[in-house]
Design an enzyme around this catalytic site. Structure first.
Site, PDB file in Angstrom:
ATOM      1  N   GLU A   1       1.933   4.317   7.952  1.00 36.90           N
ATOM      2  CA  GLU A   1       2.577   4.097   9.248  1.00 36.90           C
ATOM      3  C   GLU A   1       1.657   5.717  10.344  1.00 36.90           C
ATOM      4  O   GLU A   1       2.396   6.525   9.609  1.00 36.90           O
ATOM      5  CB  GLU A   1       3.748   3.520  10.145  1.00 36.90           C
ATOM      6  CG  GLU A   1       5.192   4.451   8.877  1.00 36.90           C
ATOM      7  CD  GLU A   1       5.249   3.444   7.572  1.00 36.90           C
ATOM      8  OE1 GLU A   1       4.109   2.862   7.213  1.00 36.90           O
ATOM      9  OE2 GLU A   1       6.506   4.125   7.902  1.00 36.90           O
TER      10      GLU A   1
ATOM     11  N   ASP B   1       6.593  -4.091   1.563  1.00 42.41           N
ATOM     12  CA  ASP B   1       6.473  -2.406   2.134  1.00 42.41           C
ATOM     13  C   ASP B   1       6.490  -1.060   1.174  1.00 42.41           C
ATOM     14  O   ASP B   1       6.929  -1.149   0.667  1.00 42.41           O
ATOM     15  CB  ASP B   1       6.593  -1.783   3.625  1.00 42.41           C
ATOM     16  CG  ASP B   1       6.086  -1.011   4.373  1.00 42.41           C
ATOM     17  OD1 ASP B   1       6.892  -0.649   4.970  1.00 42.41           O
ATOM     18  OD2 ASP B   1       4.778  -0.769   4.718  1.00 42.41           O
ATOM     19  N   ASN B   2       5.127  -0.098   2.345  1.00 40.02           N
ATOM     20  CA  ASN B   2       5.576   1.210   0.560  1.00 40.02           C
ATOM     21  C   ASN B   2       4.990   0.808  -0.397  1.00 40.02           C
ATOM     22  O   ASN B   2       5.928   1.725  -1.283  1.00 40.02           O
ATOM     23  CB  ASN B   2       6.153   1.675   1.158  1.00 40.02           C
ATOM     24  CG  ASN B   2       6.875   2.075   2.425  1.00 40.02           C
ATOM     25  OD1 ASN B   2       7.646   1.191   3.050  1.00 40.02           O
ATOM     26  ND2 ASN B   2       6.360   2.723   3.613  1.00 40.02           N
TER      27      ASN B   2
ATOM     28  N   ASP C   1      11.531  -3.779   2.622  1.00 42.37           N
ATOM     29  CA  ASP C   1      11.059  -2.539   2.958  1.00 42.37           C
ATOM     30  C   ASP C   1      12.421  -1.719   3.116  1.00 42.37           C
ATOM     31  O   ASP C   1      12.509  -1.043   4.368  1.00 42.37           O
ATOM     32  CB  ASP C   1      10.168  -2.763   4.716  1.00 42.37           C
ATOM     33  CG  ASP C   1       9.564  -1.834   5.203  1.00 42.37           C
ATOM     34  OD1 ASP C   1       9.902  -1.746   7.031  1.00 42.37           O
ATOM     35  OD2 ASP C   1       9.838  -0.654   4.873  1.00 42.37           O
TER      36      ASP C   1
ATOM     37  N   LYS D   1      13.845   2.067  -1.760  1.00 43.89           N
ATOM     38  CA  LYS D   1      12.307   1.374  -2.706  1.00 43.89           C
ATOM     39  C   LYS D   1      12.953   0.881  -4.177  1.00 43.89           C
ATOM     40  O   LYS D   1      12.288   0.423  -4.685  1.00 43.89           O
ATOM     41  CB  LYS D   1      10.402   2.608  -2.804  1.00 43.89           C
ATOM     42  CG  LYS D   1      10.589   2.973  -1.510  1.00 43.89           C
ATOM     43  CD  LYS D   1      10.514   2.101  -0.669  1.00 43.89           C
ATOM     44  CE  LYS D   1      10.531   2.014   0.862  1.00 43.89           C
ATOM     45  NZ  LYS D   1      10.921   0.858   1.699  1.00 43.89           N
TER      46      LYS D   1
HETATM   47  C1  LIG Z   1      12.075   8.073   4.954  1.00 40.30           C
HETATM   48  O1  LIG Z   1      11.284   8.294   4.219  1.00 40.30           O
HETATM   49  C2  LIG Z   1      10.274   8.516   5.426  1.00 40.30           C
HETATM   50  C3  LIG Z   1       9.224   8.776   4.509  1.00 40.30           C
HETATM   51  C4  LIG Z   1       8.474   9.655   4.204  1.00 40.30           C
HETATM   52  C5  LIG Z   1       7.285   9.963   3.481  1.00 40.30           C
HETATM   53  C6  LIG Z   1       6.296   8.405   3.565  1.00 40.30           C
HETATM   54  C7  LIG Z   1       6.801   7.128   3.445  1.00 40.30           C
HETATM   55  C8  LIG Z   1       8.685   7.654   4.297  1.00 40.30           C
HETATM   56  C9  LIG Z   1       9.134   6.061   4.107  1.00 40.30           C
HETATM   57  C10 LIG Z   1       7.862   4.870   5.161  1.00 40.30           C
HETATM   58  C11 LIG Z   1       8.208   3.071   4.969  1.00 40.30           C
HETATM   59  O2  LIG Z   1       7.326   2.589   5.895  1.00 40.30           O
HETATM   60  C12 LIG Z   1       9.647   3.417   4.785  1.00 40.30           C
HETATM   61  N1  LIG Z   1      10.009   2.141   5.187  1.00 40.30           N
HETATM   62  C13 LIG Z   1      11.616   1.961   4.703  1.00 40.30           C
HETATM   63  N2  LIG Z   1      12.454   2.876   4.021  1.00 40.30           N
HETATM   64  C14 LIG Z   1      12.272   3.312   3.955  1.00 40.30           C
HETATM   65  O3  LIG Z   1      12.568   4.340   3.287  1.00 40.30           O
HETATM   66  C15 LIG Z   1      10.684   4.317   4.060  1.00 40.30           C
HETATM   67  C16 LIG Z   1      10.012   4.989   4.045  1.00 40.30           C
HETATM   68 MG   LIG Z   2       8.310   0.689   5.115  1.00 41.80          MG
END
Ligand SMILES: COCc1ccccc1-c1cc(O)c2[nH]cnc(=O)c2c1
Ligand SMILES: [Mg+2]
Length: 214
Positions: A199, A169-170, A141, A144
């Protein structure tokens, strides 16, 4: 001076959660991030899938790549058996400082070791530094762009054994296409996609569970 988002999350935990009660810490973060300010915690919908995988694996050894504020760290640690060894790696020192306090508020500081630094630096040192042979469960997590390279590094360092479970995740948002392609096409993994949502939003996202086969 302005507070940071992680500091505001910690304040919400200290204000609304009960010391020593992991579930109240999770609830306080989810309420803050759905009502006040979005943050990149795995969240409750994907968090329930994470919980079910942790419970199914019942791991003696766990590695988390990417701690952030410690939300998933608390979810995982609260489900581990007493003898389990759980390491979480965080590159950002400001995130790590907040995560330590969130984990402590939950009363789980003895269940998890938070290590600061780059995953690619630490993965080759884990065996010698922490006396861990292989991981039963890895939760990816973090960045990416590093999912695939860190997975290959864990393979090369002999940190995965037959049956080790990777949970990422993601896989949709932000996405990790090279990683997903690798675990889905490689004969060395059996993968499954758990469809969910990003989330605190309605956007699609999901978790990829991959079992290492050799
Ligand atoms: C900084 O970007 C935030 C964001 C912005 C838009 C969509 C998704 C995310 C996102 C969502 C997550 O669960 C994440 N988990 C771990 N490292 C991440 O960079 C991460 C980014
Ligand atoms: Mg994440």
């Amino acid at each position: 001076t302005q507070s940071t988002r992680p500091q505001r999350i910690l304040s919400a935990v200290q204000k609304n959660a009960t010391r020593g009660d992991p579930r109240s810490v999770i609830r306080a973060i989810d309420q803050f991030c759905s009502q006040k300010e979005w943050a990149m915690n795995v969240g409750n919908e994907k968090g329930c899938i994470l919980d079910s995988v942790v419970s199914e694996v019942n791991p003696a050894t766990v590695l988390e790549l990417g701690t952030y504020c410690g939300y998933s760290t608390v979810r995982i640690a609260s489900l581990l058996p007493p003898y389990a060894k759980f390491i979480t790696l965080e590159f950002n020192p400001d995130f790590a400082a907040v995560a330590r306090q969130v984990i402590a508020w939950a009363g789980l500081e003895d269940k998890v070791q938070l290590v600061e630094g780059a995953s690619s630096d630490w993965i080759p040192k884990i065996k010698e530094q922490f006396g861990i042979k292989t991981f039963d469960l890895v939760f990816l997590d973090h960045w990416k762009e590093h999912y695939l390279s860190d997975t290959k590094l864990m393979e090369e360092c002999g940190l995965l054994r037959k049956g080790s479970v990777l949970l990422a995740d993601n896989v949709i948002c932000p996405g990790a296409p090279d990683y997903v392609e690798y675990v889905r096409s490689s004969p060395r993994y059996k993968s499954h996609y758990f469809r969910s949502h990003l989330e605190y939003t309605k956007a699609e996202d999901g978790l990829e569970k991959s079992v290492f086969l050799e």
